[in-house]
Structures are given as C-alpha cells and as structure tokens.
Design an enzyme around this catalytic site. Structure first.
Site, PDB file in Angstrom:
ATOM      1  N   SER A  57     -11.928   4.357  -0.794  1.00 27.91           N
ATOM      2  CA  SER A  57     -12.647   3.803   0.352  1.00 27.91           C
ATOM      3  C   SER A  57     -13.011   4.873   1.375  1.00 27.91           C
ATOM      4  O   SER A  57     -14.001   4.729   2.105  1.00 27.91           O
ATOM      5  CB  SER A  57     -11.800   2.707   1.023  1.00 27.91           C
ATOM      6  OG  SER A  57     -11.452   1.708   0.095  1.00 27.91           O
ATOM      7  N   LYS A  63     -26.263   9.754 -10.737  1.00 29.31           N
ATOM      8  CA  LYS A  63     -26.311   8.515  -9.972  1.00 29.31           C
ATOM      9  C   LYS A  63     -25.835   8.717  -8.539  1.00 29.31           C
ATOM     10  O   LYS A  63     -24.818   9.315  -8.286  1.00 29.31           O
ATOM     11  CB  LYS A  63     -25.432   7.468 -10.654  1.00 29.31           C
ATOM     12  CG  LYS A  63     -25.539   6.094 -10.033  1.00 29.31           C
ATOM     13  CD  LYS A  63     -24.633   5.126 -10.762  1.00 29.31           C
ATOM     14  CE  LYS A  63     -24.820   3.710 -10.260  1.00 29.31           C
ATOM     15  NZ  LYS A  63     -24.692   3.566  -8.833  1.00 29.31           N
ATOM     16  N   HIS A  99     -25.487  -1.404  -1.463  1.00 27.90           N
ATOM     17  CA  HIS A  99     -26.713  -1.199  -2.232  1.00 27.90           C
ATOM     18  C   HIS A  99     -27.520  -2.495  -2.359  1.00 27.90           C
ATOM     19  O   HIS A  99     -26.967  -3.596  -2.362  1.00 27.90           O
ATOM     20  CB  HIS A  99     -26.391  -0.682  -3.630  1.00 27.90           C
ATOM     21  CG  HIS A  99     -25.775   0.679  -3.636  1.00 27.90           C
ATOM     22  ND1 HIS A  99     -26.516   1.829  -3.499  1.00 27.90           N
ATOM     23  CD2 HIS A  99     -24.482   1.080  -3.756  1.00 27.90           C
ATOM     24  CE1 HIS A  99     -25.714   2.892  -3.543  1.00 27.90           C
ATOM     25  NE2 HIS A  99     -24.475   2.456  -3.699  1.00 27.90           N
ATOM     26  N   VAL A 136       4.534   0.996  -5.504  1.00 28.08           N
ATOM     27  CA  VAL A 136       5.123   0.183  -6.561  1.00 28.08           C
ATOM     28  C   VAL A 136       5.617   1.091  -7.679  1.00 28.08           C
ATOM     29  O   VAL A 136       4.868   1.922  -8.205  1.00 28.08           O
ATOM     30  CB  VAL A 136       4.095  -0.824  -7.104  1.00 28.08           C
ATOM     31  CG1 VAL A 136       4.664  -1.587  -8.297  1.00 28.08           C
ATOM     32  CG2 VAL A 136       3.674  -1.800  -6.003  1.00 28.08           C
ATOM     33  N   GLU A 139       0.851  -1.187   0.000  1.00 28.42           N
ATOM     34  CA  GLU A 139       0.000   0.000   0.000  1.00 28.42           C
ATOM     35  C   GLU A 139       0.885   1.233   0.000  1.00 28.42           C
ATOM     36  O   GLU A 139       1.786   1.371   0.823  1.00 28.42           O
ATOM     37  CB  GLU A 139      -0.910  -0.005   1.239  1.00 28.42           C
ATOM     38  CG  GLU A 139      -1.651   1.292   1.516  1.00 28.42           C
ATOM     39  CD  GLU A 139      -2.496   1.764   0.331  1.00 28.42           C
ATOM     40  OE1 GLU A 139      -2.364   2.960  -0.029  1.00 28.42           O
ATOM     41  OE2 GLU A 139      -3.261   0.957  -0.230  1.00 28.42           O
ATOM     42  N   SER A 185     -19.185   2.312  -8.231  1.00 29.29           N
ATOM     43  CA  SER A 185     -20.330   1.769  -7.535  1.00 29.29           C
ATOM     44  C   SER A 185     -20.972   0.694  -8.414  1.00 29.29           C
ATOM     45  O   SER A 185     -21.096   0.902  -9.634  1.00 29.29           O
ATOM     46  CB  SER A 185     -21.346   2.880  -7.251  1.00 29.29           C
ATOM     47  OG  SER A 185     -22.479   2.380  -6.600  1.00 29.29           O
ATOM     48  N   MET A 202     -13.471  -0.193 -10.202  1.00 34.09           N
ATOM     49  CA  MET A 202     -14.325  -0.408  -9.036  1.00 34.09           C
ATOM     50  C   MET A 202     -15.208   0.798  -8.750  1.00 34.09           C
ATOM     51  O   MET A 202     -15.105   1.467  -7.720  1.00 34.09           O
ATOM     52  CB  MET A 202     -13.472  -0.730  -7.811  1.00 34.09           C
ATOM     53  CG  MET A 202     -12.728  -2.048  -7.909  1.00 34.09           C
ATOM     54  SD  MET A 202     -13.816  -3.474  -7.903  1.00 34.09           S
ATOM     55  CE  MET A 202     -13.633  -4.046  -9.590  1.00 34.09           C
ATOM     56  N   SER A 243     -19.873   6.855   0.132  1.00 32.30           N
ATOM     57  CA  SER A 243     -21.141   6.987   0.855  1.00 32.30           C
ATOM     58  C   SER A 243     -21.338   5.903   1.900  1.00 32.30           C
ATOM     59  O   SER A 243     -22.146   6.058   2.811  1.00 32.30           O
ATOM     60  CB  SER A 243     -22.320   6.943  -0.129  1.00 32.30           C
ATOM     61  OG  SER A 243     -22.234   7.974  -1.077  1.00 32.30           O
ATOM     62  N   GLY A 244     -20.635   4.786   1.755  1.00 34.56           N
ATOM     63  CA  GLY A 244     -20.710   3.735   2.756  1.00 34.56           C
ATOM     64  C   GLY A 244     -21.988   2.915   2.714  1.00 34.56           C
ATOM     65  O   GLY A 244     -22.408   2.382   3.738  1.00 34.56           O
TER      66      GLY A 244
END
Length: 383
Positions: free
Chosen positions: A43, A253, A51, A176, A33, A343, A341, A47-48
């Site tokens: 992350s 959206k 769905h 990296v 990381e 939503s 990635m 919105s957490g």
C-alpha cells in the site's frame, strides 16, 4: 476475551477495506498486522491511482472488480474524508503498433463496462493540445476521464480508523507464526498473543501464500513484481496535468509520469520479477537510471535531476491464473484467501471487500448494526 468471530490477517489497503465494510455487522472482529503501522507494505509502494478499468483482461475477476470498485469509491468519497482528486489518464502511443494497442484498450474498456463517455481516442494534435510537454513523436493516445488519484496510505488509515470506531480491534506488531484448528475454531499464534476465531480472512499481501500454507492449505504461490519510482521536486509541477502512461505491452505495465496530490511529479515504476519477498522495497542504481530514461521518453523537457525521493514497491502476483485469488480454501470454507492483489488491487478494494462479505455470509449470519457510523471526518481536509 481472546475469541473472535472473524480474524483478518493484514492491515494494508485490502485488509483495512474488508475490516471497514465488515464493521457494519454485529460480529467481533480483530485485525492482526505484523508492522507497527497499517499500510506499510504494498500500500505504501503504490502509484495511488484508481484505474478506469480499460486495462484488465475481459472475463477475469480483476476486470470485473476494477469497474465495480471504481463505482463503489463514490460511496467512500461521500462518507469519508481522505486525499483524492479526479484526474484524466492518457495512454500515449509512439508508433503504429502502439496505436493498435490503444484501439484494443478502447474496445477492452467498453467490454469491461466503461461507457463511451469515459473513453476517447485522441489524435496527435489533440494529445499535444491537452499535454503540450509530451514528446512530439507521439502518434495519438487513449483518454480515460474517470480515474481517481488517492493517497493509498492515508486511505488505508482512514478505513481502519472508521473500522475501529465501529468496533473492530486492531493489533499492530502482531506477526502470525502459527495457525491450527480444533472443534471448528482456529487458534492463531502471533509473536505476542494467542487468539481464537471462527473465520480467518487472509489478506497478508506478499505473505498470503505463506499464511495459507501455515494453515494447511497449499493451493497457490505468489511471486513478486518490484517497481521503483522517482519523485521530482515541486518546481517540476505542471509539466503534466494528467496521469500519462506509456502503452503497457510495449514499455511495461503502469509506467507513468503523473502529478502527485502534494504537488510533486511521480515517474515510474520499473518492473522486475522474482525479487525476494523481503527485498520488495529496495532501490537499485540501474533502475534509478532507467526511470530517468522513461521520463525523458514521455516528456523530453522533464528535469530528472530534480529527484527528491526514490521509493519502491511490489505487487504480489498469482502467476498461474494471473488474476486475483479470492476464494475459500478448498478443504475449509471458513479460511478465506484474498491474495494476488496486483494492479488493479487498489482500484478494486471496495468491491473486493463486498465479495469477501458475500463469502463470509455463506459461513455465518451477518446482521447489520443499527448504530453503524460510516462517516469519518478529517479535520485537515476541507471538502
């Protein structure tokens, strides 16, 4: 000492999910990381919401994994302690075109695998009875009762903590900068180390296309979609009880007014394409004002002057297919891309990890550990 069976690049919610699920197996695994903490990119600006699964286009991979992922969250909830609450989602319409879209979303949800017990179309009277503060201009809404609100950063930390307990190594501040391959073994160079790995799982978020090209696989490009949010003080708590959406195709959206897990109210996000990758967390004045307009449209009595925090996040989007890009490189099946990635990435996270494990199984034998411990307690959470 620096040779691993599997190297995961990226420790956001997706990389951490993969690490945790792969920790079931007798493999030497490392996660690299670039940041000083996990979950600091997409992350965090999230919105957490897990769905329900009514929005993705039927037939797409993200539609399938959304519904599977939501079901698999039940395993995570039973095994690990992290902040979550079960909450209704309400997609509110203001005209006949909105109502047509609501009917389409209802049918789409059933096509994607939701049950009729999870979805219901509400009349104006039913909407206002459920959410009295919603604009009286509403014409109706779609109710989904199977959404889950989570703290995405706390969940990411929990997943990684469990992965580490089960033998996964995490190296923070390890960006990296080079990838090469000789004799079926990757050499991965970071700003502070060199390691070797038989398999690479590229879960680098916005930078997954760059990492893939670094390894010699120029197969996809990612664009950004930045969304800005405002958080209102706890004095505004109770103005909504559900996650209240505007109809996606008309207003953009994912636009919501929603209660947060810590008692505040979240409004947003806006939607802005093609911002530079290093500007996805920026806040802008015009979008700040637009969020206020969004809030007032849905909830006329909302007091946007009670804003106590603004934040921004972005979704990495593979625009050509407008779907998740989860597949091995065309010329090297041991280099697995987990990209695009957008939503419902958070919603799909457990199922994404399951799919990646299926791809890994095609390259190497995976033997379950006899001592794998799925339980992760949090002393601050009392179930």
């Amino acid at each position: 000492m620096n040779r691993y069976d599997i190297c995961i690049i990226g420790a956001g919610i997706i990389g951490s999910s993969i690490a945790r699920e792969l920790s079931k197996y007798n493999k030497k695994i490392i996660v690299l990381e670039s940041n000083l903490k996990v979950g600091l990119e997409t992350s965090t600006g999230n919105s957490g919401l897990v769905h329900g699964g009514f929005d993705p286009t039927p037939g797409k991979l993200n539609a399938k994994l959304n519904v599977l992922g939501k079901k698999r969250y039940e395993d995570w909830i039973s095994q690990m302690e992290f902040p979550y609450v079960r909450i209704d989602s309400l997609i509110v319409g203001f005209d006949e075109l909105d109502l047509e879209h609501i009917n389409m979303l209802y049918k789409r949800g059933l096509t994607n695998g939701l049950s009729t017990s999870e979805l219901k179309i509400l009349s104006k009277e039913e909407v206002l009875k459920k959410e009295p503060n919603i604009s009286s201009e509403t014409k109706g809404a779609l109710l989904c009762n199977s959404s889950i609100a989570v703290d995405p950063v706390a969940l990411t930390e929990t997943l990684m903590k469990n992965a580490i307990k089960n033998g996964v190594q995490l190296k923070l501040n390890s960006k990296v900068i080079g990838i090469s391959k000789q004799n079926d073994l990757f050499e991965i160079e970071t700003n502070d180390r060199r390691i070797n790995s038989e398999i690479i799982i590229n879960a680098a978020g916005h930078y997954a296309d760059i990492i893939s090209k670094m390894a010699g696989h120029d197969e996809f490009n990612l664009i950004t979609k930045r969304g800005e949010y405002r958080v209102l003080e706890k004095t505004e708590a109770g103005i909504v009880n559900s996650v209240v959406f505007m109809v996606p195709t008309v207003h953009g959206k994912g636009v919501i007014v929603a209660p947060t897990l810590d008692g505040h109210v979240l409004v947003g996000p806006t939607s802005e394409d093609f911002v530079p990758k290093d500007e996805t967390r920026l806040i802008t004045k015009n979008k700040y004002d637009l969020i206020g307009d969004i809030g007032k449209k849905l909830i006329p009595s909302i007091n946007m002057n009670k804003t106590c925090l603004s934040f921004s996040g972005s979704r990495p989007i593979e625009a050509k297919n407008d779907d998740f890009w989860i597949k091995p490189a065309a010329k090297d099946s041991t280099f697995i891309n987990v990209a695009g990635m957008k939503s419902p990435g958070l919603s799909s996270a457990p199922a994404i990890a399951d799919l990646v494990i299926e791809l890994v199984m095609k390259e190497t034998k995976l033997e379950l550990k006899t001592n794998w411990d799925p339980i992760e307690k949090n002393p601050l959470i009392h179930k």
